[in-house]
Design a protein around this motif. Sequence first.
Motif, PDB file in Angstrom:
ATOM      1  N   UNK A  67       0.803  -1.380   0.173  1.00  0.00           N
ATOM      2  CA  UNK A  67       0.064  -0.028   0.055  1.00  0.00           C
ATOM      3  C   UNK A  67       0.798   1.348  -0.059  1.00  0.00           C
ATOM      4  N   UNK A  68       1.285   1.848  -1.044  1.00  0.00           N
ATOM      5  CA  UNK A  68       1.780   3.158  -1.285  1.00  0.00           C
ATOM      6  C   UNK A  68       1.206   4.327  -0.470  1.00  0.00           C
ATOM      7  N   UNK A  69       1.766   4.953   0.307  1.00  0.00           N
ATOM      8  CA  UNK A  69       1.159   6.198   0.803  1.00  0.00           C
ATOM      9  C   UNK A  69       0.540   7.089  -0.021  1.00  0.00           C
ATOM     10  N   UNK A  70       1.352   7.536  -1.294  1.00  0.00           N
ATOM     11  CA  UNK A  70       0.823   8.130  -2.189  1.00  0.00           C
ATOM     12  C   UNK A  70      -0.709   7.761  -2.594  1.00  0.00           C
ATOM     13  N   UNK A 116       7.537   5.207   2.689  1.00  0.00           N
ATOM     14  CA  UNK A 116       6.587   5.187   1.074  1.00  0.00           C
ATOM     15  C   UNK A 116       5.684   4.328   1.106  1.00  0.00           C
ATOM     16  N   UNK A 117       5.686   3.117   1.646  1.00  0.00           N
ATOM     17  CA  UNK A 117       4.609   2.140   1.488  1.00  0.00           C
ATOM     18  C   UNK A 117       4.546   1.273   2.837  1.00  0.00           C
ATOM     19  N   UNK A 144       5.854  -3.159   7.427  1.00  0.00           N
ATOM     20  CA  UNK A 144       6.103  -3.093   6.052  1.00  0.00           C
ATOM     21  C   UNK A 144       5.932  -4.095   4.829  1.00  0.00           C
ATOM     22  N   UNK A 145       5.817  -3.963   4.003  1.00  0.00           N
ATOM     23  CA  UNK A 145       5.798  -5.150   2.856  1.00  0.00           C
ATOM     24  C   UNK A 145       7.126  -5.882   2.648  1.00  0.00           C
ATOM     25  N   UNK A 164      11.667   7.188   2.608  1.00  0.00           N
ATOM     26  CA  UNK A 164      10.783   8.415   2.701  1.00  0.00           C
ATOM     27  C   UNK A 164      11.113   9.380   1.622  1.00  0.00           C
ATOM     28  N   UNK A 165      10.076   9.676   0.515  1.00  0.00           N
ATOM     29  CA  UNK A 165      10.485  10.572  -0.026  1.00  0.00           C
ATOM     30  C   UNK A 165       9.382  11.795   0.315  1.00  0.00           C
TER      31      UNK A 165
END
Length: 406
Positions: free
Chosen positions: A57-60, A102-103, A115-116, A135-136
């Motif tokens: 599950x990507x945060x974006x 990020x995910x 985390x995945x 983390x971007x």
Amino acid sequence: MTCIATELPAYADSQAAKAAKKLCESMTKYQVAAGGLIPSYPAASDSDASFALKNVAFVYDNALASMAFLACGDVGAAKRIGDALVVAQNSDRFYKDGRLRNAYLAGEMSTPPKLPGWWNKSSNSWQEDEYQASTAVGNVAWAALALLQIYDVTNEERYLASARSLGLWISQFDTATGITGGFSGFEPNAQRIPWKSTEHNIDTAAVAKWLTKLDSNPQWPRLYCSSSVFVGSMYRDGKGYLIGTTPDDKPNSNAGVYLDAQLWPFLAFEADALPTRWSNIRAIIDSTNAIDGGFDFNDDRDGVWMEGTAQAALVFKIFDDGERAQTLLNTALVNKDASTGFILATDKPHISTKLTVGADGSGGDFNYYRWPHLGATAWTVLALTNFNPFTDQRGHHAVRDRKQCS
């Protein structure tokens, strides 16, 4: 008082509202009752090239999905994602500074968040993806925007508090001439990303300006000025917005034309605050990215990028070209997966981005595949319902102008 939206937005025509509602219903099938995140690629499995994306599950993507739910009037579904982001921010397995990864693993959010990953048979060990664990700045900014949108509807303080915390975390990357990219790598040895992204700075400017409206912290105007002025500096006459800078902070003039960097300024900023007109950018993307009733991610035009095509549809609507917007939306809706109900990422088996998976140029090529994609689905909902993710939904741009930065 809590304000809860109960119906589809009045500005959505009935046909568009029905299409948006069906897409939202498809996304809710992958939600859990408690706060949690939706898989970005719900059809990913162990048996094909998508194994590294299974249950990711990507945060974006989830930030976008929460806003799509708001656009559909499903505040409860939006809050389930917002609540998961708040938990993830406050209970990381290592970091205590308020960042997001990020995910995360899709499904119910645990404490600490999982985390995945996958079992590597050759090494007989559990393996995680470096980008997903990093983390971007742009992803953090999108999470903050989603939380601000939820706060705008609910007035529930925890969402605003979390957005503020994310904004302060982003502030550490403020160089006064733009925001650098975040952190890349596994803890405890994650390294700062030295380059600056036009996209990340657009996101940051929107968050900072929105927060400026809500409290008097002097950090927000400084962050806004640094990021917004950087965005303006990336425009080149006849070529559009550059993707950003190289690691040595030089303008990346040879990377090509990336669609989102051209479109997002017209969603986040008022047009008269930009160094170019929409007609100029429209001519550029039509000549460099347009293909088969849609737009490609970059200028190699090897296939339609559905996510960006929906973004373009929203911008065309803003500039009163409903006919072109409908053509773009038709392209996205035709490319809907029958099994999941999600929009497919592209119309071809795969398309290139000319980017790498890793922030440092490692990790192999980053491509989009013809897989059902949460991000493409959510952007299509936003375009169908005229929901601008960078603004509050009373029509006020989160970002006004840059006069205060002169």
